[in-house]
Enzyme design. Sequence first.
Site, PDB file in Angstrom:
ATOM      1  CD  GLU A  85      53.330  36.812  31.299  1.00 47.73           C
ATOM      2  OE1 GLU A  85      53.624  35.681  31.719  1.00 47.73           O
ATOM      3  OE2 GLU A  85      52.559  37.005  30.328  1.00 47.73           O
ATOM      4  CG  HIS A 104      53.704  35.902  26.188  1.00 50.03           C
ATOM      5  ND1 HIS A 104      53.775  34.531  26.319  1.00 50.03           N
ATOM      6  CD2 HIS A 104      52.857  36.328  27.148  1.00 50.03           C
ATOM      7  CE1 HIS A 104      53.011  34.157  27.342  1.00 50.03           C
ATOM      8  NE2 HIS A 104      52.440  35.229  27.853  1.00 50.03           N
ATOM      9  CG  HIS A 106      47.819  34.089  26.510  1.00 52.39           C
ATOM     10  ND1 HIS A 106      47.264  34.323  27.758  1.00 52.39           N
ATOM     11  CD2 HIS A 106      49.089  34.550  26.590  1.00 52.39           C
ATOM     12  CE1 HIS A 106      48.158  34.891  28.549  1.00 52.39           C
ATOM     13  NE2 HIS A 106      49.274  35.052  27.857  1.00 52.39           N
ATOM     14  CG  HIS A 172      51.101  31.423  30.384  1.00 50.53           C
ATOM     15  ND1 HIS A 172      52.140  31.885  31.163  1.00 50.53           N
ATOM     16  CD2 HIS A 172      50.612  32.520  29.760  1.00 50.53           C
ATOM     17  CE1 HIS A 172      52.239  33.207  31.037  1.00 50.53           C
ATOM     18  NE2 HIS A 172      51.328  33.608  30.179  1.00 50.53           N
TER      19      HIS A 172
END
Length: 240
Positions: A85, A104, A106, A172
């Site tokens: 990603e 990023h 989760h 996500h």
Amino acid sequence: MSEELAPLREHIAQACRVLAARGLADGILGHISLRVDPRRLLVRCRGPEERGLAFTADADIRLVDLDGEPGAAGELDGGYAVPNELPLHTEVLRRRPDVEAVVHAHPPSVVAADLAGLAIRPIVGAFDIPGTRLAAGGVPVYPRGVLVRSRTLAAEMVQALGDRPVVLLRGHGLTSAATSVEQAVLQSVSVDVLAALSLRVVAAGGTLVDLPEHDLAELPDLGGAFNTATAWRHEVARLP
């Protein structure tokens, strides 16, 4: 690898461990990046002995360009590869000149709250002033539960992000953008806490109510020295 970037590699690796310690990136998922110059960034890469974010080492932080190529000789040697990603990071950096760092993660509570239809709202007051102000400005949602592995998908996500600091990714996790690694991580922590509180309130039979405007106006800005510097020292001190 260039010695002048060693302190930044150490800082990003430590921030990755903070994310894991907070439960925002369990297992082997999640990454952090930092802009170095107009064409290059430091980012947590996949190494040959991957053990997850909680065990991120300085050597896992590699210099690459916006296209995912090595940013200097040897940067992707030794079996290292950019995260799938990477476009999630590079497209934010391309389109948001005000952003220097991207997280990023989760967080399970964030995913659960979003799937339950609970928006991130300013439901608290002095409990978390920066988080309340962030929520009051709105936390958008990118509605696709996909791996953001292409510039096309990343552009969709950035469009959903707009000029906000955080965007949720349906089913996500989240992407947090800021002027520093510390701020990007702390924003993620605040959103996670608000999501967890929202789930607890609803589970207890309560109703989510936004903080009244007159109370919001009374919340002071305690300044970066407290909101960021002191808060970050705390996060680092919590590490094993």
